[in-house]
Design a protein around this motif. Structure first.
Motif, PDB file in Angstrom:
ATOM      1  N   VAL A 117       0.813  -1.252  -0.005  1.00  0.00           N
ATOM      2  CA  VAL A 117      -0.101  -0.144   0.125  1.00  0.00           C
ATOM      3  C   VAL A 117       0.861   1.261   0.169  1.00  0.00           C
ATOM      4  CG1 VAL A 117      -1.939   1.184   0.986  1.00  0.00           C
ATOM      5  CG2 VAL A 117      -1.548  -1.204   1.264  1.00  0.00           C
ATOM      6  N   SER A 118       0.544   2.207  -1.159  1.00  0.00           N
ATOM      7  CA  SER A 118       1.417   3.423  -0.949  1.00  0.00           C
ATOM      8  C   SER A 118       0.305   4.382  -0.295  1.00  0.00           C
ATOM      9  CB  SER A 118       1.622   3.869  -2.426  1.00  0.00           C
ATOM     10  OG  SER A 118       2.621   3.149  -3.082  1.00  0.00           O
ATOM     11  N   VAL A 119       0.758   4.929   0.974  1.00  0.00           N
ATOM     12  CA  VAL A 119       0.256   5.858   1.696  1.00  0.00           C
ATOM     13  C   VAL A 119       0.487   7.102   1.546  1.00  0.00           C
ATOM     14  CG1 VAL A 119      -0.647   6.476   4.089  1.00  0.00           C
ATOM     15  CG2 VAL A 119       0.107   4.036   3.545  1.00  0.00           C
ATOM     16  N   ASN A 120      -0.399   8.233   1.420  1.00  0.00           N
ATOM     17  CA  ASN A 120      -0.101   9.589   1.275  1.00  0.00           C
ATOM     18  C   ASN A 120       0.392  10.101   2.516  1.00  0.00           C
ATOM     19  OD1 ASN A 120      -0.283  12.436   0.941  1.00  0.00           O
ATOM     20  ND2 ASN A 120      -1.836  12.317  -0.553  1.00  0.00           N
ATOM     21  N   ARG A 121       1.511  10.298   2.549  1.00  0.00           N
ATOM     22  CA  ARG A 121       1.980  10.683   4.189  1.00  0.00           C
ATOM     23  C   ARG A 121       1.575  12.099   4.273  1.00  0.00           C
ATOM     24  NH1 ARG A 121       6.247   8.191   6.910  1.00  0.00           N
ATOM     25  NH2 ARG A 121       7.278   9.483   8.851  1.00  0.00           N
ATOM     26  N   THR A 122       1.600  12.997   3.291  1.00  0.00           N
ATOM     27  CA  THR A 122       1.280  14.384   3.497  1.00  0.00           C
ATOM     28  C   THR A 122      -0.032  14.684   4.007  1.00  0.00           C
ATOM     29  OG1 THR A 122       2.763  14.933   1.489  1.00  0.00           O
ATOM     30  CG2 THR A 122       1.071  16.690   2.271  1.00  0.00           C
ATOM     31  N   SER A 123      -1.094  13.884   3.542  1.00  0.00           N
ATOM     32  CA  SER A 123      -2.466  14.041   3.858  1.00  0.00           C
ATOM     33  C   SER A 123      -2.602  13.491   5.462  1.00  0.00           C
ATOM     34  CB  SER A 123      -3.632  13.458   2.948  1.00  0.00           C
ATOM     35  OG  SER A 123      -3.216  11.915   3.017  1.00  0.00           O
ATOM     36  N   LEU A 124      -1.941  12.455   5.403  1.00  0.00           N
ATOM     37  CA  LEU A 124      -2.034  11.741   6.853  1.00  0.00           C
ATOM     38  C   LEU A 124      -1.455  12.712   7.846  1.00  0.00           C
ATOM     39  CD1 LEU A 124      -2.986   9.128   8.430  1.00  0.00           C
ATOM     40  CD2 LEU A 124      -0.618   8.186   8.013  1.00  0.00           C
ATOM     41  N   THR A 125      -0.378  13.203   7.588  1.00  0.00           N
ATOM     42  CA  THR A 125       0.405  14.012   8.683  1.00  0.00           C
ATOM     43  C   THR A 125      -0.644  15.254   9.104  1.00  0.00           C
ATOM     44  OG1 THR A 125       2.807  13.909   7.683  1.00  0.00           O
ATOM     45  CG2 THR A 125       2.219  15.461   9.133  1.00  0.00           C
ATOM     46  N   SER A 126      -1.299  15.803   8.083  1.00  0.00           N
ATOM     47  CA  SER A 126      -2.148  16.920   8.399  1.00  0.00           C
ATOM     48  C   SER A 126      -3.333  16.386   9.295  1.00  0.00           C
ATOM     49  CB  SER A 126      -2.841  17.292   7.141  1.00  0.00           C
ATOM     50  OG  SER A 126      -3.870  18.390   7.438  1.00  0.00           O
ATOM     51  N   VAL A 127      -3.718  15.141   9.127  1.00  0.00           N
ATOM     52  CA  VAL A 127      -4.921  14.532  10.283  1.00  0.00           C
ATOM     53  C   VAL A 127      -4.207  14.428  11.420  1.00  0.00           C
ATOM     54  CG1 VAL A 127      -6.132  12.708  10.673  1.00  0.00           C
ATOM     55  CG2 VAL A 127      -6.135  13.596   8.392  1.00  0.00           C
ATOM     56  N   ILE A 128      -2.959  14.059  11.355  1.00  0.00           N
ATOM     57  CA  ILE A 128      -2.334  13.698  12.762  1.00  0.00           C
ATOM     58  C   ILE A 128      -2.099  15.178  13.621  1.00  0.00           C
ATOM     59  CG2 ILE A 128      -0.005  12.871  13.953  1.00  0.00           C
ATOM     60  CD1 ILE A 128      -1.958  10.834  13.037  1.00  0.00           C
ATOM     61  N   LYS A 129      -1.693  16.102  12.738  1.00  0.00           N
ATOM     62  CA  LYS A 129      -1.541  17.576  13.270  1.00  0.00           C
ATOM     63  C   LYS A 129      -2.823  17.901  14.012  1.00  0.00           C
ATOM     64  CE  LYS A 129      -0.155  21.979  11.985  1.00  0.00           C
ATOM     65  NZ  LYS A 129       0.427  22.926  10.911  1.00  0.00           N
ATOM     66  N   ARG A 130      -3.792  17.843  13.272  1.00  0.00           N
ATOM     67  CA  ARG A 130      -5.135  18.186  13.793  1.00  0.00           C
ATOM     68  C   ARG A 130      -5.780  17.297  15.087  1.00  0.00           C
ATOM     69  NH1 ARG A 130      -7.994  21.475  10.483  1.00  0.00           N
ATOM     70  NH2 ARG A 130      -9.970  21.318  11.287  1.00  0.00           N
ATOM     71  N   LEU A 131      -5.067  16.312  15.076  1.00  0.00           N
ATOM     72  CA  LEU A 131      -5.501  15.333  16.628  1.00  0.00           C
ATOM     73  C   LEU A 131      -4.454  15.858  17.603  1.00  0.00           C
ATOM     74  CD1 LEU A 131      -6.198  11.890  14.801  1.00  0.00           C
ATOM     75  CD2 LEU A 131      -7.963  13.388  15.545  1.00  0.00           C
TER      76      LEU A 131
END
Length: 309
Positions: A117-131
């Motif tokens: 699976v190729s995970v979009n690290r950029t979009s995921l990092t944005s979510v982690i930041k908002r949490l």
């Protein structure tokens, strides 16, 4: 003409791989059951089809990627809440995938599938930041709860939201969260951090995420890995550019060793292909050890130049 076409191909290949640097490829597994033992509790065998197992593999890959982005250990409750939060929307962070095959489980009922699976690290990092994970590594964020109309059965859910977002109630805090119910909706307003942040939603979780997500998004940036070292890695000796692409996936699979790697350039020379990465890791020595094992027998050579500290 041939040389010109080769140059164009090389430039296009660099562009493709540079786009790929925003993604992380990792292998995830999941198990599904086409049949279950006679008399067994069906609740323990909820994944019954291949498509559902594929979605579970996406969720596992995204969750593992999230733990790497966070970069520090979580307590069991916060880890569980993070997994539950990410699972429903995991596919949104998947750029591509490739099924690697399935094997039968020893019990004779289940099958385990492996998926790259190729995970979009950029979009995921944005979510982690908002949490709130980048702001609450060492201490929770204190806030003054001002609630009205909250029923007793909601307190357990609020407690788990505290765990997920790294929050702790403190009536002496200047950061005030006003929360009330109006009809069938929740109204939240966070005051004391600049302009008030407000949200209204039918579900408590949605309103909570909107308010605290905005708060964390505007108050902190993603932090680099603690004590990480960086440098430039150059590898040469491939005969064709697809060797670079294959190695790029391998480098990203060294989880914890090459947690941040960016393909910086690919040069197609007359006798070989040369590629350069900028890498950042807490375990550069581990990366180089694995690299030495990888190049052995492949006709490759490498050079690593550490960045000035």
């Amino acid at each position: 003409m041939i040389k010109q076409k080769l140059l164009i191909f090389g430039m296009a290949f660099v562009a493709v791989l540079m786009l790929g640097s925003f993604a992380q490829a990792r292998v995830a597994q999941s198990v599904w059951f086409e049949s279950i033992p006679e008399g067994a509790d069906e609740a323990a065998y909820t994944v019954r089809t291949r498509p559902v197992a594929l979605q579970a593999a996406f969720a596992n890959a995204v969750f593992d990627e999230a733990l790497e982005v966070i970069g520090y250990p979580l307590n069991d409750v916060r880890e569980e809440e993070l997994r539950k939060f990410l699972a429903p929307t995991a596919k949104a962070h998947v750029l591509s995938y490739r099924e690697l095959g399935s094997t039968h489980m020893p019990d004779g009922y289940g099958q385990e599938m492996s998926v790259e699976v190729s995970v979009n690290r950029t979009s995921l990092t944005s979510v982690i930041k908002r949490l709130g994970f980048f702001k609450t590594q060492t201490t929770p964020v204190m806030y003054n709860p001002q609630y009205s109309g909250v029923q007793s059965e909601t307190w357990d859910r609020i407690g788990r939201l505290h765990q997920l977002y790294g929050l702790r109630p403190d009536y002496n805090s200047p950061l005030v969260l006003v929360m009330k119910t109006t009809g069938e909706s929740w109204e939240l307003s966070l005051q004391g951090a600049g302009a008030p942040i407000s949200a209204q939603a039918k579900e408590l979780d949605a309103a909570w995420h909107e308010v605290w997500g905005q708060y964390f998004a505007q108050t902190v940036n993603a932090q680099p890995a603690e004590n990480a070292r960086s440098g430039v890695l150059q590898v040469r000796g491939w005969l064709f550019p697809d060797g670079v692409e294959a190695f790029d996936r391998v480098l990203r699979e060294w989880v914890g060793s090459a947690s941040a790697s960016t393909l910086d350039a690919v040069v197609i020379q007359s006798d070989s292909v040369v590629a350069r990465w900028v890498i950042r890791s807490k375990n550069i020595d581990v990366v180089l050890t694995k690299l030495s094992e990888y190049v052995n027998g492949r006709g490759l050579t490498y050079e690593f130049q550490p960045s000035a500290e």
